[in-house]
Scaffold this motif. Structure first.
Motif, PDB file in Angstrom:
ATOM      1  N   PRO A 192       0.822  -1.217   0.000  1.00  0.00           N
ATOM      2  CA  PRO A 192       0.000   0.000   0.000  1.00  0.00           C
ATOM      3  C   PRO A 192       0.856   1.267   0.000  1.00  0.00           C
ATOM      4  O   PRO A 192       1.929   1.308   0.596  1.00  0.00           O
ATOM      5  CB  PRO A 192      -0.824  -0.123   1.287  1.00  0.00           C
ATOM      6  CG  PRO A 192      -0.037  -1.038   2.159  1.00  0.00           C
ATOM      7  CD  PRO A 192       0.664  -1.996   1.239  1.00  0.00           C
ATOM      8  N   PRO A 227      -2.929   0.067  -3.479  1.00  0.00           N
ATOM      9  CA  PRO A 227      -1.815  -0.884  -3.610  1.00  0.00           C
ATOM     10  C   PRO A 227      -0.951  -0.545  -4.818  1.00  0.00           C
ATOM     11  O   PRO A 227      -1.444  -0.093  -5.856  1.00  0.00           O
ATOM     12  CB  PRO A 227      -2.523  -2.235  -3.788  1.00  0.00           C
ATOM     13  CG  PRO A 227      -3.879  -1.896  -4.325  1.00  0.00           C
ATOM     14  CD  PRO A 227      -4.235  -0.554  -3.747  1.00  0.00           C
ATOM     15  N   ARG A 281       3.738  -7.711  -0.483  1.00  0.00           N
ATOM     16  CA  ARG A 281       2.875  -6.809   0.302  1.00  0.00           C
ATOM     17  C   ARG A 281       3.671  -5.934   1.248  1.00  0.00           C
ATOM     18  O   ARG A 281       3.136  -5.000   1.820  1.00  0.00           O
ATOM     19  CB  ARG A 281       1.878  -7.643   1.130  1.00  0.00           C
ATOM     20  CG  ARG A 281       0.822  -8.337   0.330  1.00  0.00           C
ATOM     21  CD  ARG A 281      -0.331  -8.779   1.214  1.00  0.00           C
ATOM     22  NE  ARG A 281       0.112  -9.643   2.294  1.00  0.00           N
ATOM     23  CZ  ARG A 281       0.150 -10.969   2.228  1.00  0.00           C
ATOM     24  NH1 ARG A 281      -0.182 -11.576   1.111  1.00  0.00           N
ATOM     25  NH2 ARG A 281       0.540 -11.680   3.258  1.00  0.00           N
TER      26      ARG A 281
END
Length: 400
Positions: free
Chosen positions: A180, A222, A395
Motif C-alpha cells: 500500500p 496498492p 505486500r
C-alpha cells in the motif's frame, strides 16, 4: 484439541475420524493444530486477514465444538477467521481446496475434489465408533489437510500428477496485493486535516451556525505489481505453477498486475490471464508464448521491457518480481546494467529463484550473480509455502 488429535477408524463414515485423545492416552499425532494453522496461512495467502488473534479464536472455538466434523471446522473458521464480506468467498475457495471436498455451509465448492490419499489408521475401540445423528458430514478432515500441509513444502518439480492437481487448486485461491502507498488524492475521513470547502458548506447548510469541522486525508492504493516469469528450458518444471500463481495474482488483490514471460522473447500475457478459469488461461498463454523451453536472454529481454513498457510508467513505483533461476546465455554485464536501470525505476525489485532452496545453493550462475546487487529481496520459489512468503514480501510485510 490443542493438546493433540488421534486418528481412528470410523465405520459409519467409511473413513478416518480425528478426535481428541481419551483420558490417559498419549498424544500420537502432532498434526492437528499444525493443520489448522496451515489453513490460516493459506487464507492469508488468499488475502484474508487471518491474524494470530483470529487463529487463537478459531482454535478456541474448536475446543468447544467437534474438530472431527467438517461442518464444525468450516463454521468455526468462517465465524472467526473472516473479518469482511469479501473474505467469505475466499474462505470457501481455500477451505474447499485445502480439505479436498465441498464445504459444509450449503454452498457448492468451486474446485473439484482431489484424490484422497490413503492414511494408515488403527482400529478404534467400540466406544469410539459412536456418533450422534447430526454427525453425518464427518470426514477425514485432518488426514486430507495434513497431506495438504506437507504438500505446501514440497518442491513443485518433485510432485506427481495427483499432487500437481491439488497444488493447482490451492494456487487458484492466491492473491497478490501490492504494497500500500499513500496517494495525493484526498477523501473525507474522520482524521486528518480540515477540509475548508466541506466545512463551509456544512455551516451554510446550518444557516451560518457553527458546525464541527469536516476532515480529509490521503487515500491508500496498492502499488502495481509486475511479474516476469521465466519459461525457458531450465524452468520447465516450475513454469506451470508460476504462471498459475500469476493468474491468481492478476485476478485478485486490488492492485493492477502485469505479467510477462521471458525466455528468448518477451511476451505480455496479461490479457490471456484475464480468463476466469485457470485451465483456459493456461491454454491461452500456451498459444501466445512462442518460446517455451528455449534459451534465456535475460539482459536483452529486460532491456526490451524497460524500453517499451517500464520507462513509460509500468515499472515506475511498482513492485517488480522476477521469477527465474538466473541462467543467462547473453552478456551478464548487460543484465547487470539493466537491473540497475530497473532498480532506479521500481519501488522494489524481488527475485524468486526456485533453485535457492536446494542444499548448498550459492548464486554462482553468471546471470544471478550479475543481477543480485540490484535486488531488494531474494527469495525461494520452489513450493507453495515459498510462494506464500513471496506474496508477503510483495505486500511489504515480510523482508527476505
Amino acid at each position: 484439541m490443542r493438546e493433540g488429535w488421534r486418528r481412528s477408524w470410523d465405520p459409519v463414515g467409511g473413513g478416518t475420524e480425528v478426535r481428541p485423545p481419551a483420558r490417559g492416552e498419549e498424544w500420537t499425532a502432532a498434526d492437528g493444530p499444525a493443520v489448522l494453522v496451515g489453513l490460516a496461512r493459506a487464507l492469508r495467502a488468499a488475502g484474508v486477514e487471518a491474524g494470530p488473534d483470529r487463529v487463537e479464536a478459531f482454535l478456541g472455538a474448536l475446543d468447544v465444538l467437534r474438530p472431527a466434523v467438517r461442518s464444525d471446522v468450516y463454521w468455526s473458521g468462517r465465524l472467526t477467521l473472516c473479518g469482511a464480506p469479501d473474505d467469505v468467498e475466499r474462505y470457501d475457495r481455500v477451505f474447499a481446496a485445502y480439505f479436498g471436498d465441498a464445504v459444509s455451509g450449503g454452498r457448492p465448492a468451486r474446485a473439484a475434489a482431489p484424490a484422497r490419499s490413503r492414511v494408515p489408521v488403527r482400529a478404534a475401540a467400540a466406544g469410539d465408533r459412536t456418533r450422534s445423528a447430526g454427525d453425518g458430514d464427518a470426514v477425514p478432515t485432518a488426514a486430507l489437510a495434513a497431506t495438504t500441509e506437507v504438500l505446501r513444502h514440497r518442491d513443485v518439480a518433485a510432485l506427481n500428477a495427483a499432487e500437481r492437481d491439488q497444488l493447482r487448486r490451492l494456487l487458484a485461491a492466491f492473491t497478490l496485493p501490492g504494497e500500500p502507498r499513500r496517494t495525493a488524492r484526498l477523501r473525507p475521513d474522520r482524521r486528518g486535516t480540515v477540509d475548508p470547502r466541506r466545512t463551509v458548506r456544512e455551516m451554510l447548510r446550518r444557516g451560518g451556525e457553527p458546525a464541527p469541522p469536516r476532515l480529509r486525508d490521503r487515500t491508500e492504493r496498492p502499488r502495481r505489481v509486475v511479474l516476469l516469469v521465466d519459461v525457458s528450458g531450465s524452468m520447465a518444471a516450475y513454469a506451470d505453477a508460476l504462471l498459475r500463481f500469476a493468474h491468481a495474482a492478476s485476478r485478485g488483490g486490488g492492485a493492477r498486475t502485469e505479467v510477462f514471460t521471458i525466455g528468448t522473447r518477451l511476451t505480455r500475457v496479461t490479457r490471456e490471464l484475464t480468463h476466469r478459469d485457470p485451465d483456459t488461461a493456461m491454454a491461452a498463454v500456451a498459444a501466445a508464448v512462442p518460446d517455451w523451453r528455449g534459451g534465456t536472454r535475460l539482459g536483452e529481454l529486460l532491456r526490451a521491457f524497460l524500453d517499451r513498457w517500464g520507462a513509460r510508467g509500468m515499472a515506475r513505483g511498482a513492485v517488480v518480481v522476477v521469477l527465474s533461476d538466473g541462467w543467462e546465455r547473453g552478456d551478464p554485464e548487460l543484465l547487470a546494467e539493466q537491473m540497475r536501470r530497473l532498480r532506479r525505476l521500481a519501488h522494489r525489485v524481488v527475485w524468486a529463484n526456485p533453485r535457492k532452496a536446494r542444499p548448498g545453493y550459492a548464486p554462482l550462475a553468471t546471470g544471478m550473480a550479475a543481477a543480485l546487487p540490484s535486488v531488494d529481496a531474494f527469495v525461494e520459489g520452489h513450493s507453495l509455502a515459498a510462494l506464500e512468503r513471496l506474496a508477503a514480501v510483495v505486500r511489504g510485510v515480510d523482508d527476505a
